[in-house]
Structure formats: structure tokens, C-alpha cells
Motif scaffolding. Structure first.
Motif, PDB file in Angstrom:
ATOM      1  N   ARG A 108       0.829  -1.210   0.000  1.00 46.99           N
ATOM      2  CA  ARG A 108       0.000   0.000   0.000  1.00 46.99           C
ATOM      3  C   ARG A 108       0.860   1.255   0.000  1.00 46.99           C
ATOM      4  O   ARG A 108       0.532   2.249  -0.669  1.00 46.99           O
ATOM      5  CB  ARG A 108      -0.948  -0.012   1.203  1.00 46.99           C
ATOM      6  N   ARG A 109       1.983   1.226   0.705  1.00 43.49           N
ATOM      7  CA  ARG A 109       2.883   2.376   0.725  1.00 43.49           C
ATOM      8  C   ARG A 109       3.510   2.603  -0.651  1.00 43.49           C
ATOM      9  O   ARG A 109       3.657   3.754  -1.094  1.00 43.49           O
ATOM     10  CB  ARG A 109       3.969   2.180   1.779  1.00 43.49           C
ATOM     11  N   LEU A 110       3.863   1.541  -1.325  1.00 36.74           N
ATOM     12  CA  LEU A 110       4.430   1.677  -2.670  1.00 36.74           C
ATOM     13  C   LEU A 110       3.415   2.272  -3.636  1.00 36.74           C
ATOM     14  O   LEU A 110       3.743   3.159  -4.437  1.00 36.74           O
ATOM     15  CB  LEU A 110       4.902   0.315  -3.178  1.00 36.74           C
ATOM     16  N   LYS A 111       2.183   1.789  -3.564  1.00 34.22           N
ATOM     17  CA  LYS A 111       1.159   2.298  -4.468  1.00 34.22           C
ATOM     18  C   LYS A 111       0.838   3.759  -4.154  1.00 34.22           C
ATOM     19  O   LYS A 111       0.611   4.558  -5.068  1.00 34.22           O
ATOM     20  CB  LYS A 111      -0.100   1.444  -4.376  1.00 34.22           C
ATOM     21  N   GLY A 114       3.035   6.063  -5.883  1.00 33.13           N
ATOM     22  CA  GLY A 114       2.949   6.100  -7.334  1.00 33.13           C
ATOM     23  C   GLY A 114       3.875   5.155  -8.067  1.00 33.13           C
ATOM     24  O   GLY A 114       4.081   5.299  -9.283  1.00 33.13           O
ATOM     25  N   LEU A 115       4.434   4.165  -7.353  1.00 29.29           N
ATOM     26  CA  LEU A 115       5.336   3.208  -7.989  1.00 29.29           C
ATOM     27  C   LEU A 115       4.554   2.067  -8.642  1.00 29.29           C
ATOM     28  O   LEU A 115       3.480   1.687  -8.174  1.00 29.29           O
ATOM     29  CB  LEU A 115       6.303   2.642  -6.959  1.00 29.29           C
ATOM     30  N   ASN A 116       5.101   1.535  -9.722  1.00 28.84           N
ATOM     31  CA  ASN A 116       4.543   0.327 -10.319  1.00 28.84           C
ATOM     32  C   ASN A 116       4.839  -0.860  -9.414  1.00 28.84           C
ATOM     33  O   ASN A 116       5.943  -0.960  -8.852  1.00 28.84           O
ATOM     34  CB  ASN A 116       5.167   0.058 -11.692  1.00 28.84           C
ATOM     35  N   THR A 117       3.895  -1.773  -9.288  1.00 29.18           N
ATOM     36  CA  THR A 117       4.118  -2.976  -8.484  1.00 29.18           C
ATOM     37  C   THR A 117       3.609  -4.188  -9.244  1.00 29.18           C
ATOM     38  O   THR A 117       2.543  -4.136  -9.872  1.00 29.18           O
ATOM     39  CB  THR A 117       3.377  -2.903  -7.134  1.00 29.18           C
ATOM     40  N   ASP A 142      -0.165  -4.011  -9.752  1.00 30.77           N
ATOM     41  CA  ASP A 142      -0.575  -3.590 -11.087  1.00 30.77           C
ATOM     42  C   ASP A 142      -0.689  -4.756 -12.046  1.00 30.77           C
ATOM     43  O   ASP A 142      -1.478  -4.713 -12.990  1.00 30.77           O
ATOM     44  CB  ASP A 142       0.426  -2.573 -11.652  1.00 30.77           C
ATOM     45  N   ASP A 143       0.101  -5.791 -11.820  1.00 34.61           N
ATOM     46  CA  ASP A 143       0.060  -6.926 -12.744  1.00 34.61           C
ATOM     47  C   ASP A 143       0.676  -8.144 -12.087  1.00 34.61           C
ATOM     48  O   ASP A 143       1.377  -8.050 -11.057  1.00 34.61           O
ATOM     49  CB  ASP A 143       0.815  -6.599 -14.034  1.00 34.61           C
ATOM     50  N   ILE A 144       0.397  -9.289 -12.687  1.00 32.02           N
ATOM     51  CA  ILE A 144       1.012 -10.556 -12.303  1.00 32.02           C
ATOM     52  C   ILE A 144       1.661 -11.122 -13.557  1.00 32.02           C
ATOM     53  O   ILE A 144       0.973 -11.404 -14.552  1.00 32.02           O
ATOM     54  CB  ILE A 144      -0.033 -11.537 -11.745  1.00 32.02           C
ATOM     55  N   ILE A 221      11.182  -2.023   2.269  1.00 26.96           N
ATOM     56  CA  ILE A 221      11.177  -1.902   0.811  1.00 26.96           C
ATOM     57  C   ILE A 221      10.745  -0.514   0.328  1.00 26.96           C
ATOM     58  O   ILE A 221      11.370   0.061  -0.567  1.00 26.96           O
ATOM     59  CB  ILE A 221      10.295  -2.993   0.192  1.00 26.96           C
ATOM     60  N   PRO A 222       9.697   0.097   0.876  1.00 25.54           N
ATOM     61  CA  PRO A 222       9.330   1.436   0.411  1.00 25.54           C
ATOM     62  C   PRO A 222      10.469   2.452   0.550  1.00 25.54           C
ATOM     63  O   PRO A 222      10.685   3.275  -0.345  1.00 25.54           O
ATOM     64  CB  PRO A 222       8.121   1.801   1.286  1.00 25.54           C
TER      65      PRO A 222
END
Length: 227
Positions: A108-111, A114-117, A142-144, A221-222
């Protein structure tokens, strides 16, 4: 080069691969598993990975669901267990693995930044979709990306190539996160910035490519991604 994209291995990194055997052992009527479930979980994972590499060398690809079942058969046989109902239950539970506690807030912190995940995994799309939905983390990805898109397992470079194609990014823009030392080494040699989630406190693999960060979990990681 700033990080724009965070890519995660799934099994053992975001998802606890021991959870299926542990959960089965806690169910009524499964008392036989009380003492041996850790060994089943260990052997299941070891054979699962080993079979991906052997099938790649043999040029005899089978998808990860098939490989996972084959590995479980070996792990159960090693404990002298012949129980089709238990096998079916363990396979079912593998589609519902728990995420590690820090995973959901970290994503959630990455999103929010504004980072792609995304996930980049040996798992089949169906396996990964089911597990991430069950774990409550699908909405923060964002994707698998599954190796089934290229028909070969990690650590083939063809697998890591999928990231740049999907997100139109250079390797230097990617923070790649894995709990597998061999995966961390290969991704680093490929050109990704790599964080190795060394949950088992293992030595660094004696392979080309070394992780840039060695972590005990994914909480930081963030910060590493600049989020």
C-alpha cells in the motif's frame, strides 16, 4: 537512476509457502501431521524448485501447478503418507497461502507513492491470481507476470525480460525483491537493483550477481524504493 517499478517474487517472498502444510496440520483429523508438517513443507518447496530447474534442462516444460503436485507427491512419500484426500487438501491450501504480515502495508505504501508494483513468478496465472486474492493483496499489484508467458522457468533471462516489456522501464529502474538467494543473484546479474529477503538467514549464494540489499523482511522496501 530512480526506482519506478517494484517487482516481487511470490512464493516465499510475499506468500508463506509453509502455510499450506501448517494449516492442514491444524485441521481436525490431521493429527498425523503434527510432527512431520515442517519436513513436508521443506521437502515440498525443495523439490518444487528442483523440478523447475530439471525440467528446464531436460527441455520438458510443465506448468507450476503440475510441478507443485509432483513435488508434493515426493514430500508425502518421503514421510510414508499415501492419502489422496490429504494431497487434494494440501493442493487446495496452496492456492490460499497467507501473505507475510508486513506485505499488505508495504504494498500500500508503494502504491501510495505512485510506484509500479507487480509479481514475477514461476506460478501459473491462475495460481497467482487465486493466492493474491485470498491473501488480500491483489488490489495493490498492477500486474502478475507468470513464466507461462515465455514457457521457461527462472532464472532464465527471458523471464526477467518480461518486466521491461510490461512497464517500459530500464533494468536500473527496477527494484527486484525475492526471498530466493539464487533468484536474487540472477536478477542482480541481469541488471536489476535487488533486495534479498533473507528470511532464513542464509549465506549469499556463490553465483554471478549479488544482492544490493539483504533484509530480514520486507518492511523497509518502500524506503529502498524511495517511496
Amino acid at each position: 537512476m530512480p526506482i519506478t517499478t517494484c517487482i516481487f517474487d511470490a512464493y516465499g517472498t510475499l506468500l508463506d509457502v509453509s502455510a499450506a502444510a501448517r494449516a492442514a496440520a491444524a485441521e481436525p483429523g490431521r493429527e498425523r501431521l503434527a510432527d512431520c508438517w515442517p519436513e513436508i513443507a521443506k521437502n515440498w518447496r525443495s523439490k518444487q524448485l528442483g523440478y523447475t530447474w530439471l525440467r528446464t534442462i531436460m527441455d520438458d516444460h510443465a506448468d507450476f501447478w503440475t510441478v507443485t503436485g509432483d513435488a508434493l507427491d515426493w514430500a508425502l512419500a518421503a514421510e510414508g503418507i499415501d492419502d489422496p484426500d490429504l494431497r487434494a487438501r494440501l493442493m487446495e491450501l496452496y492456492r490460499e497461502l497467507e501473505a507475510f504480515p508486513e506485505v499488505a502495508p508495504m504494498l500500500r505504501r508503494l502504491k501510495a507513492a505512485g510506484l509500479n508494483t507487480a509479481i514475477l513468478s514461476n506460478g501459473t496465472p491462475d495460481m497467482l491470481e487465486a493466492a493474491t486474492v485470498s491473501a488480500g493483496i491483489r488490489g495493490d499489484l498492477d500486474d502478475i507476470l507468470s513464466v507461462e508467458m515465455v514457457g521457461i522457468y527462472k532464472p532464465s533471462r527471458a523471464v526477467y525480460d518480461m518486466v521491461g516489456r510490461r512497464f517500459a522501464c530500464a533494468p536500473g529502474e527496477v527494484l527486484f525483491v525475492s526471498s530466493n538467494g539464487w533468484d536474487a543473484a540472477a536478477a542482480s546479474a541481469y541488471g536489476f537493483t535487488v533486495a534479498w529477503a533473507n528470511r532464513a538467514s542464509e549465506p549469499v549464494e556463490a553465483l554471478p550477481g549479488k544482492p544490493h540489499h539483504v533484509l530480514s523482511d520486507l518492511e523497509t522496501i518502500p524506503a529502498l524504493a524511495g517511496a
